[in-house]
Design a protein around this motif. Structure first.
Motif, mmCIF file in Angstrom:
data_model
loop_
_atom_site.group_PDB
_atom_site.id
_atom_site.type_symbol
_atom_site.label_atom_id
_atom_site.label_comp_id
_atom_site.label_asym_id
_atom_site.label_seq_id
_atom_site.Cartn_x
_atom_site.Cartn_y
_atom_site.Cartn_z
ATOM 1 N N UNK A 242 0.846 -1.193 0.000
ATOM 2 C CA UNK A 242 0.000 0.000 0.000
ATOM 3 C C UNK A 242 0.881 1.242 0.000
ATOM 4 N N UNK A 243 0.297 2.338 -0.439
ATOM 5 C CA UNK A 243 0.963 3.647 -0.415
ATOM 6 C C UNK A 243 -0.051 4.650 0.115
ATOM 7 N N UNK A 244 0.316 5.389 1.199
ATOM 8 C CA UNK A 244 -0.670 6.274 1.829
ATOM 9 C C UNK A 244 -0.003 7.514 2.416
ATOM 10 N N UNK A 245 -0.774 8.585 2.471
ATOM 11 C CA UNK A 245 -0.334 9.797 3.163
ATOM 12 C C UNK A 245 -0.766 9.701 4.636
ATOM 13 N N UNK A 246 -0.120 10.495 5.461
ATOM 14 C CA UNK A 246 -0.521 10.549 6.883
ATOM 15 C C UNK A 246 -0.159 11.930 7.436
ATOM 16 N N UNK A 247 -0.837 12.346 8.474
ATOM 17 C CA UNK A 247 -0.509 13.618 9.122
ATOM 18 C C UNK A 247 -1.099 13.649 10.541
ATOM 19 N N UNK A 248 -0.498 14.509 11.343
ATOM 20 C CA UNK A 248 -0.968 14.789 12.712
ATOM 21 C C UNK A 248 -1.397 16.250 12.723
ATOM 22 N N UNK A 249 -2.697 16.486 12.895
ATOM 23 C CA UNK A 249 -3.237 17.835 12.764
ATOM 24 C C UNK A 249 -3.675 18.385 14.113
ATOM 25 N N UNK A 250 -3.310 19.669 14.391
ATOM 26 C CA UNK A 250 -3.741 20.404 15.584
ATOM 27 C C UNK A 250 -4.371 21.699 15.114
ATOM 28 N N UNK A 252 -5.951 24.055 12.747
ATOM 29 C CA UNK A 252 -5.944 24.106 11.276
ATOM 30 C C UNK A 252 -4.582 23.771 10.697
ATOM 31 N N UNK A 253 -3.651 23.328 11.541
ATOM 32 C CA UNK A 253 -2.270 23.128 11.098
ATOM 33 C C UNK A 253 -1.896 21.649 11.153
ATOM 34 N N UNK A 254 -1.295 21.150 10.040
ATOM 35 C CA UNK A 254 -0.744 19.798 10.023
ATOM 36 C C UNK A 254 0.695 19.887 10.536
ATOM 37 N N UNK A 255 0.904 19.411 11.767
ATOM 38 C CA UNK A 255 2.219 19.562 12.399
ATOM 39 C C UNK A 255 3.232 18.560 11.853
ATOM 40 N N UNK A 256 2.800 17.363 11.576
ATOM 41 C CA UNK A 256 3.701 16.333 11.050
ATOM 42 C C UNK A 256 2.949 15.585 9.954
ATOM 43 N N UNK A 257 3.582 15.434 8.783
ATOM 44 C CA UNK A 257 2.908 14.770 7.673
ATOM 45 C C UNK A 257 3.939 14.063 6.814
ATOM 46 N N UNK A 258 3.475 13.108 6.030
ATOM 47 C CA UNK A 258 4.396 12.392 5.148
ATOM 48 C C UNK A 258 3.678 11.344 4.320
ATOM 49 N N UNK A 259 4.479 10.540 3.617
ATOM 50 C CA UNK A 259 3.953 9.467 2.769
ATOM 51 C C UNK A 259 4.699 8.191 3.108
ATOM 52 N N UNK A 260 3.963 7.080 3.166
ATOM 53 C CA UNK A 260 4.584 5.805 3.521
ATOM 54 C C UNK A 260 4.187 4.747 2.501
ATOM 55 N N UNK A 261 5.198 3.971 2.045
ATOM 56 C CA UNK A 261 4.975 2.955 1.017
ATOM 57 C C UNK A 261 5.421 1.597 1.554
ATOM 58 N N UNK A 262 4.519 0.630 1.456
ATOM 59 C CA UNK A 262 4.874 -0.758 1.782
ATOM 60 C C UNK A 262 4.987 -1.503 0.442
ATOM 61 N N UNK A 263 6.188 -1.942 0.075
ATOM 62 C CA UNK A 263 6.391 -2.559 -1.251
ATOM 63 C C UNK A 263 5.516 -3.794 -1.468
ATOM 64 N N UNK A 264 5.296 -4.111 -2.764
ATOM 65 C CA UNK A 264 4.523 -5.302 -3.090
ATOM 66 C C UNK A 264 5.239 -6.563 -2.671
ATOM 67 N N UNK A 265 6.551 -6.471 -2.653
ATOM 68 C CA UNK A 265 7.338 -7.663 -2.313
ATOM 69 C C UNK A 265 7.391 -7.928 -0.809
ATOM 70 N N UNK A 269 2.830 -6.549 6.658
ATOM 71 C CA UNK A 269 2.638 -5.114 6.772
ATOM 72 C C UNK A 269 3.758 -4.450 7.558
ATOM 73 N N UNK A 270 3.786 -3.117 7.530
ATOM 74 C CA UNK A 270 4.799 -2.352 8.246
ATOM 75 C C UNK A 270 4.126 -1.320 9.169
ATOM 76 N N UNK A 271 4.877 -0.912 10.219
ATOM 77 C CA UNK A 271 4.352 0.077 11.181
ATOM 78 C C UNK A 271 5.184 1.347 11.151
ATOM 79 N N UNK A 272 4.559 2.470 11.434
ATOM 80 C CA UNK A 272 5.250 3.747 11.480
ATOM 81 C C UNK A 272 4.746 4.545 12.680
ATOM 82 N N UNK A 273 5.563 5.501 13.115
ATOM 83 C CA UNK A 273 5.198 6.376 14.250
ATOM 84 C C UNK A 273 5.436 7.819 13.872
ATOM 85 N N UNK A 274 4.625 8.703 14.430
ATOM 86 C CA UNK A 274 4.777 10.124 14.200
ATOM 87 C C UNK A 274 4.497 10.855 15.518
ATOM 88 N N UNK A 275 5.235 11.909 15.789
ATOM 89 C CA UNK A 275 5.039 12.670 17.028
ATOM 90 C C UNK A 275 5.358 14.133 16.787
#
Length: 314
Positions: A242-250, A252-265, A269-275
């Motif tokens: 899968x490929x997805x965007x993510x963000x932590x919003x406070x 009206x502001x997105x304080x932390x955001x990014x994109x995460x890709x889990x390869x087909x191979x 699944x994979x885990x990620x953390x944001x703070x």
């Protein structure tokens, strides 16, 4: 005569002693303290009446003692006059001795001695009674005064103790309230994404911790109960391929955001953390967004979570 002055000084010192307590209370405490001061004033007026009554009784006792002393002085004057008469009689007796027999002289001498002894005994008995009465009166007045002072001391100490305890209790409660207001406990920890959802907000439905009541499972958002510096953390696990965007919003502001890709191979699944750390105003919201249910592990309570804590109120 110095008793009223001593009592007034004692009461003034008691009031002054109570007035130097630190005052951190509200209007209700000031009203209670005023009531205590009125009670002290009422108590002082009653004490003044008791002192006046005691002084009046003492004056009556002293006047009685003076009357007895005057009576004793009169008796002594009568005694002196009687002695003068005895001396005159003895002089006349001496003149008559020349023409009386030895037996007559002896009889007269014995009679004089007996009368003198009887008179002396009466004087001594009267004196002893007067002195005993004076001593008993003085002892009664002393005992009455001691009881009066004991009652005053006991009552004043009781009122002062009650007032001091109420002041301390009010100060303690006020300080605790101020501390809780300045350093409130706000923290939350939620988990579990067990339903279909879009990528606007990740719906965490289970609560581990919600001090301050800021997080709502209905809105899937945290609402700040107080303004301050906060720390937010999110942990999300994604399906493979899968490929997805993510963000932590406070607010009206997105304080932390990014994109995460889990390869087909990928075999799993994979885990990620944001703070992020942010200054949040009271009533502002915070949430995790950008990840749909098709991308995250659904129905796995142990993997997806969102938490936050108030570091310092402002």
């Amino acid at each position: 005569m110095f008793l009223p002055g001593v009592l007034v000084l004692f009461i003034v010192n008691a009031i002054n002693g109570a007035s130097i307590e630190p005052i951190c209370s509200k209007f209700s405490y000031e009203e209670q303290l005023l009531e205590k001061m009125v009670r002290l004033e009422f108590f002082a007026e009653n004490m003044q009446k008791d002192v006046k009554t005691s002084i009046t009784d003492s004056k009556k006792e002293i006047n009685g003692m003076i009357d007895k002393q005057l009576e004793m002085s009169k008796n002594m004057t009568d005694f002196s006059a009687t002695m003068a008469d005895f001396e005159l009689t003895f002089g006349e007796l001496k003149e008559n001795v020349k023409v009386t027999t030895e037996a007559t002289l002896k009889g007269l001498s014995e009679k004089v001695e007996m009368k003198f002894a009887e008179f002396k005994k009466n004087i001594t008995s009267t004196n002893d009674n007067i002195l005993k009465g004076l001593a008993d009166g003085a002892n009664k007045q002393e005992q009455k005064f001691e009881r009066f002072m004991t009652n005053i001391t006991s009552s004043s100490q009781k009122i002062l103790k009650e007032t001091t305890e109420e002041v301390k209790k009010s100060v303690t409660e006020t300080m605790a309230e101020l501390i809780n207001k300045k350093h409130p406990l706000v923290a939350f920890n939620v988990y579990g994404t067990d339903s279909e959802y879009t990528g606007k907000k990740v719906p965490f439905k289970k609560i581990r911790l919600n001090e301050g009541g800021g997080f709502s499972t209905t809105t899937s958002m945290f609402t700040a109960p107080v303004s301050g510096l906060y720390q937010f953390n999110a942990h999300i696990c994604l399906e493979k391929a899968v490929e997805t965007d993510y963000y932590l919003q406070v607010g009206d502001t997105k304080l932390a955001r990014g994109e995460y890709v889990v390869p087909n191979a990928a075999t799993d699944g994979k885990c990620m953390s944001v703070s992020s750390v942010a200054l949040v105003r009271e009533s502002q919201t915070a949430y995790v967004g950008g990840i749909s249910s098709s991308a995250s592990f659904v129905n796995n309570d142990d993997l997806n979570s969102f938490s936050g804590v108030l570091i310092r109120a402002t």
